[in-house]
Design a protein around this motif. Sequence first.
Motif, PDB file in Angstrom:
ATOM      1  N   MET A  27       0.851  -1.194   0.000  1.00 43.21           N
ATOM      2  CA  MET A  27       0.000   0.000   0.000  1.00 43.21           C
ATOM      3  C   MET A  27       0.884   1.240   0.000  1.00 43.21           C
ATOM      4  SD  MET A  27      -2.725   1.417   2.867  1.00 43.21           S
ATOM      5  CE  MET A  27      -1.426   1.742   4.072  1.00 43.21           C
ATOM      6  N   SER A  28       0.676   2.101  -0.957  1.00 42.97           N
ATOM      7  CA  SER A  28       1.320   3.413  -0.952  1.00 42.97           C
ATOM      8  C   SER A  28       0.414   4.396  -0.217  1.00 42.97           C
ATOM      9  CB  SER A  28       1.558   3.924  -2.378  1.00 42.97           C
ATOM     10  OG  SER A  28       2.528   3.159  -3.038  1.00 42.97           O
ATOM     11  N   PHE A  29       1.002   5.315   0.505  1.00 44.21           N
ATOM     12  CA  PHE A  29       0.201   6.346   1.163  1.00 44.21           C
ATOM     13  C   PHE A  29       1.011   7.637   1.217  1.00 44.21           C
ATOM     14  CE2 PHE A  29       2.536   4.297   4.579  1.00 44.21           C
ATOM     15  CZ  PHE A  29       2.948   5.344   5.392  1.00 44.21           C
ATOM     16  N   ALA A  30       0.302   8.738   1.251  1.00 44.25           N
ATOM     17  CA  ALA A  30       0.952  10.047   1.307  1.00 44.25           C
ATOM     18  C   ALA A  30       0.089  11.009   2.104  1.00 44.25           C
ATOM     19  CB  ALA A  30       1.183  10.600  -0.092  1.00 44.25           C
ATOM     20  N   VAL A  31       0.750  11.881   2.846  1.00 46.03           N
ATOM     21  CA  VAL A  31       0.101  13.006   3.514  1.00 46.03           C
ATOM     22  C   VAL A  31       0.864  14.247   3.080  1.00 46.03           C
ATOM     23  CG1 VAL A  31      -0.416  14.122   5.710  1.00 46.03           C
ATOM     24  CG2 VAL A  31      -0.657  11.642   5.491  1.00 46.03           C
ATOM     25  N   ALA A  32       0.145  15.248   2.564  1.00 48.37           N
ATOM     26  CA  ALA A  32       0.809  16.426   2.002  1.00 48.37           C
ATOM     27  C   ALA A  32       0.154  17.709   2.492  1.00 48.37           C
ATOM     28  CB  ALA A  32       0.769  16.371   0.473  1.00 48.37           C
ATOM     29  N   ASP A  33       0.906  18.772   2.401  1.00 43.82           N
ATOM     30  CA  ASP A  33       0.429  20.113   2.769  1.00 43.82           C
ATOM     31  C   ASP A  33       0.880  21.072   1.676  1.00 43.82           C
ATOM     32  OD1 ASP A  33      -0.342  22.473   3.903  1.00 43.82           O
ATOM     33  OD2 ASP A  33       0.718  22.194   5.788  1.00 43.82           O
ATOM     34  N   VAL A  34      -0.092  21.646   0.960  1.00 45.08           N
ATOM     35  CA  VAL A  34       0.227  22.596  -0.108  1.00 45.08           C
ATOM     36  C   VAL A  34       0.323  23.987   0.493  1.00 45.08           C
ATOM     37  CG1 VAL A  34      -0.504  23.576  -2.307  1.00 45.08           C
ATOM     38  CG2 VAL A  34      -0.938  21.176  -1.813  1.00 45.08           C
ATOM     39  N   ILE A  35       1.447  24.650   0.245  1.00 46.44           N
ATOM     40  CA  ILE A  35       1.635  26.012   0.746  1.00 46.44           C
ATOM     41  C   ILE A  35       0.956  26.952  -0.250  1.00 46.44           C
ATOM     42  CG2 ILE A  35       3.310  27.748   1.479  1.00 46.44           C
ATOM     43  CD1 ILE A  35       5.285  25.401   1.887  1.00 46.44           C
ATOM     44  N   GLY A  36      -0.332  27.141  -0.063  1.00 47.44           N
ATOM     45  CA  GLY A  36      -1.158  27.926  -0.976  1.00 47.44           C
ATOM     46  C   GLY A  36      -2.615  27.564  -0.744  1.00 47.44           C
ATOM     47  N   LYS A  37      -3.531  28.370  -1.270  1.00 49.10           N
ATOM     48  CA  LYS A  37      -4.957  28.162  -1.033  1.00 49.10           C
ATOM     49  C   LYS A  37      -5.739  28.283  -2.335  1.00 49.10           C
ATOM     50  CE  LYS A  37      -4.467  27.919   3.475  1.00 49.10           C
ATOM     51  NZ  LYS A  37      -4.665  26.655   4.208  1.00 49.10           N
ATOM     52  N   GLY A  38      -7.046  28.035  -2.239  1.00 50.03           N
ATOM     53  CA  GLY A  38      -7.956  28.270  -3.355  1.00 50.03           C
ATOM     54  C   GLY A  38      -7.810  27.271  -4.486  1.00 50.03           C
ATOM     55  N   ILE A  39      -8.277  27.684  -5.675  1.00 49.60           N
ATOM     56  CA  ILE A  39      -8.261  26.817  -6.843  1.00 49.60           C
ATOM     57  C   ILE A  39      -6.841  26.362  -7.211  1.00 49.60           C
ATOM     58  CG2 ILE A  39      -8.656  26.785  -9.335  1.00 49.60           C
ATOM     59  CD1 ILE A  39     -11.256  28.191  -8.881  1.00 49.60           C
ATOM     60  N   PRO A  40      -5.811  27.238  -7.175  1.00 54.62           N
ATOM     61  CA  PRO A  40      -4.456  26.754  -7.493  1.00 54.62           C
ATOM     62  C   PRO A  40      -4.014  25.596  -6.608  1.00 54.62           C
ATOM     63  CG  PRO A  40      -4.493  29.148  -7.502  1.00 54.62           C
ATOM     64  CD  PRO A  40      -5.827  28.702  -6.957  1.00 54.62           C
ATOM     65  N   ALA A  41      -4.325  25.680  -5.300  1.00 46.35           N
ATOM     66  CA  ALA A  41      -3.945  24.599  -4.391  1.00 46.35           C
ATOM     67  C   ALA A  41      -4.726  23.328  -4.705  1.00 46.35           C
ATOM     68  CB  ALA A  41      -4.189  25.022  -2.936  1.00 46.35           C
ATOM     69  N   ALA A  42      -6.026  23.478  -5.007  1.00 45.43           N
ATOM     70  CA  ALA A  42      -6.845  22.309  -5.334  1.00 45.43           C
ATOM     71  C   ALA A  42      -6.333  21.629  -6.600  1.00 45.43           C
ATOM     72  CB  ALA A  42      -8.307  22.730  -5.517  1.00 45.43           C
ATOM     73  N   LEU A  43      -5.942  22.427  -7.592  1.00 41.89           N
ATOM     74  CA  LEU A  43      -5.417  21.855  -8.834  1.00 41.89           C
ATOM     75  C   LEU A  43      -4.062  21.194  -8.604  1.00 41.89           C
ATOM     76  CD1 LEU A  43      -6.359  24.677 -11.376  1.00 41.89           C
ATOM     77  CD2 LEU A  43      -7.401  22.427 -11.152  1.00 41.89           C
ATOM     78  N   ALA A  44      -3.235  21.812  -7.756  1.00 42.38           N
ATOM     79  CA  ALA A  44      -1.926  21.222  -7.454  1.00 42.38           C
ATOM     80  C   ALA A  44      -2.098  19.856  -6.803  1.00 42.38           C
ATOM     81  CB  ALA A  44      -1.129  22.152  -6.532  1.00 42.38           C
ATOM     82  N   MET A  45      -3.041  19.759  -5.873  1.00 40.84           N
ATOM     83  CA  MET A  45      -3.269  18.480  -5.197  1.00 40.84           C
ATOM     84  C   MET A  45      -3.846  17.446  -6.153  1.00 40.84           C
ATOM     85  SD  MET A  45      -4.446  19.407  -1.319  1.00 40.84           S
ATOM     86  CE  MET A  45      -5.489  20.804  -1.659  1.00 40.84           C
ATOM     87  N   SER A  46      -4.697  17.877  -7.080  1.00 42.79           N
ATOM     88  CA  SER A  46      -5.266  16.925  -8.034  1.00 42.79           C
ATOM     89  C   SER A  46      -4.175  16.364  -8.944  1.00 42.79           C
ATOM     90  CB  SER A  46      -6.372  17.586  -8.862  1.00 42.79           C
ATOM     91  OG  SER A  46      -5.849  18.594  -9.695  1.00 42.79           O
ATOM     92  N   MET A  47      -3.191  17.205  -9.298  1.00 41.00           N
ATOM     93  CA  MET A  47      -2.070  16.719 -10.108  1.00 41.00           C
ATOM     94  C   MET A  47      -1.239  15.701  -9.340  1.00 41.00           C
ATOM     95  SD  MET A  47      -0.519  19.803 -12.426  1.00 41.00           S
ATOM     96  CE  MET A  47      -0.445  21.028 -11.136  1.00 41.00           C
ATOM     97  N   ILE A  48      -1.041  15.971  -8.050  1.00 41.16           N
ATOM     98  CA  ILE A  48      -0.264  15.042  -7.218  1.00 41.16           C
ATOM     99  C   ILE A  48      -0.991  13.710  -7.096  1.00 41.16           C
ATOM    100  CG2 ILE A  48       0.570  14.633  -4.872  1.00 41.16           C
ATOM    101  CD1 ILE A  48       1.044  17.694  -4.724  1.00 41.16           C
ATOM    102  N   LYS A  49      -2.299  13.763  -6.875  1.00 37.05           N
ATOM    103  CA  LYS A  49      -3.076  12.524  -6.767  1.00 37.05           C
ATOM    104  C   LYS A  49      -3.031  11.747  -8.083  1.00 37.05           C
ATOM    105  CE  LYS A  49      -7.723  10.718  -5.937  1.00 37.05           C
ATOM    106  NZ  LYS A  49      -7.251   9.552  -5.177  1.00 37.05           N
ATOM    107  N   PHE A  50      -3.202  12.457  -9.202  1.00 35.85           N
ATOM    108  CA  PHE A  50      -3.137  11.796 -10.504  1.00 35.85           C
ATOM    109  C   PHE A  50      -1.756  11.178 -10.711  1.00 35.85           C
ATOM    110  CE2 PHE A  50      -2.076  11.919 -15.047  1.00 35.85           C
ATOM    111  CZ  PHE A  50      -3.092  11.109 -15.546  1.00 35.85           C
ATOM    112  N   GLY A  51      -0.714  11.905 -10.285  1.00 36.28           N
ATOM    113  CA  GLY A  51       0.638  11.386 -10.406  1.00 36.28           C
ATOM    114  C   GLY A  51       0.830  10.095  -9.628  1.00 36.28           C
ATOM    115  N   MET A  52       0.303  10.065  -8.397  1.00 39.92           N
ATOM    116  CA  MET A  52       0.416   8.843  -7.593  1.00 39.92           C
ATOM    117  C   MET A  52      -0.421   7.704  -8.176  1.00 39.92           C
ATOM    118  SD  MET A  52       0.417   9.929  -3.568  1.00 39.92           S
ATOM    119  CE  MET A  52       0.667   8.201  -3.091  1.00 39.92           C
ATOM    120  N   ASP A  53      -1.670   8.017  -8.548  1.00 34.03           N
ATOM    121  CA  ASP A  53      -2.584   6.976  -9.023  1.00 34.03           C
ATOM    122  C   ASP A  53      -2.175   6.405 -10.375  1.00 34.03           C
ATOM    123  OD1 ASP A  53      -4.004   7.472  -6.748  1.00 34.03           O
ATOM    124  OD2 ASP A  53      -5.655   8.526  -7.722  1.00 34.03           O
TER     125      ASP A  53
END
Length: 333
Positions: free
Chosen positions: A146-172
């Motif tokens: 099982m791979s797992f990750a906990v992350a904290d994006v230094i930023g807010k709003g839509i840019p942060a949401a998009l950054a996290m979606s890219m990270i999730k897509f990268g992992m998946d």
Amino acid sequence: MKEFENQYKALIDESLHSKDSSDLLKKVEHFTNEVIKKDLLPEDIVEIHKSYVQKLDLDRASILKTFDVLKEITSGFGYNYRDYQQLVDRMQYHDKEIDLASRLQQTMLKTEIPQFDSIQIGVISVAAQKVSGDYFNLIDHKDGTMSFAVADVIGKGIPAALAMSMIKFGMDSYGHSQLPSDGLKRLNRVVEKNVNQNMFVTMFYGLYEELNHLLYCSSAGHEPGYIYRADTQEFEEISVRGRVLGVSQQTRYKQQEIPIYIDDFVIIFTDGVTEVRNEAGEFLDKSYLLDMIHKYKHMHPQDIVQLLYEEILKIQNPEKRDDLTILIIKRVN
């Protein structure tokens, strides 16, 4: 009110005798700003004007001249209202943007909790506002890892949401288990190439191997994790460290290999947990949280993270809230 009435009468008097209109306009502008601050209404000023002009017994030309002062003041009210309306419009647009970012997160970052025979998992992630800067992911590779990750994006709003979606897509998108040091190296390239240069990501990346009960882990500038050892009833800090994601494509990440025994815990926080402040502004001692985990060690990890969160809510200064995420993995017999 009497003070403002006298000031207005003085402006009327000056309008009738002054030849320097620029100086008068400055005084009128200052008076208008003060009136607006005190929440006086335009009709209050009109009533003062009407009453005072009637007392002065002016000819028609002089009365028309006094209207220059009234006109400037009522115009000031109009400008103030337009500024207010523009502010309301911007706030409504901002709220719509935040709602969109929140829906993006809920849709794109949804994570199922894997089920294993030999480990139990508990996780809680709560946003301080509508959009969270925290992120977690858990991936069952169907090969006993099982791979797992906990992350904290230094930023807010839509840019942060998009950054996290890219990270999730990268992992998946890997399609198979890989060592955390390699995973962070790849994700670092994704973040560095595609995310705003002022936005960085901290991440704890782990791979749990159920066959040998080994934890492989790497960190990109994230809060240190902990291992609770059931045998000694002590906590060990996970010592692996690394640079935050998005700084340089050339960054390489160290990796730590840790054996996990029966009833041991793996504990990962974000800084919304470790930097909790109480009403007095004092930081919550990390040992307090670890003591709570020790107190509830006999419980399922999901119950433990819920109890931790409820305890933090009791202690935390509501004006100093931050996004928080707690992940606990427990090996069971």
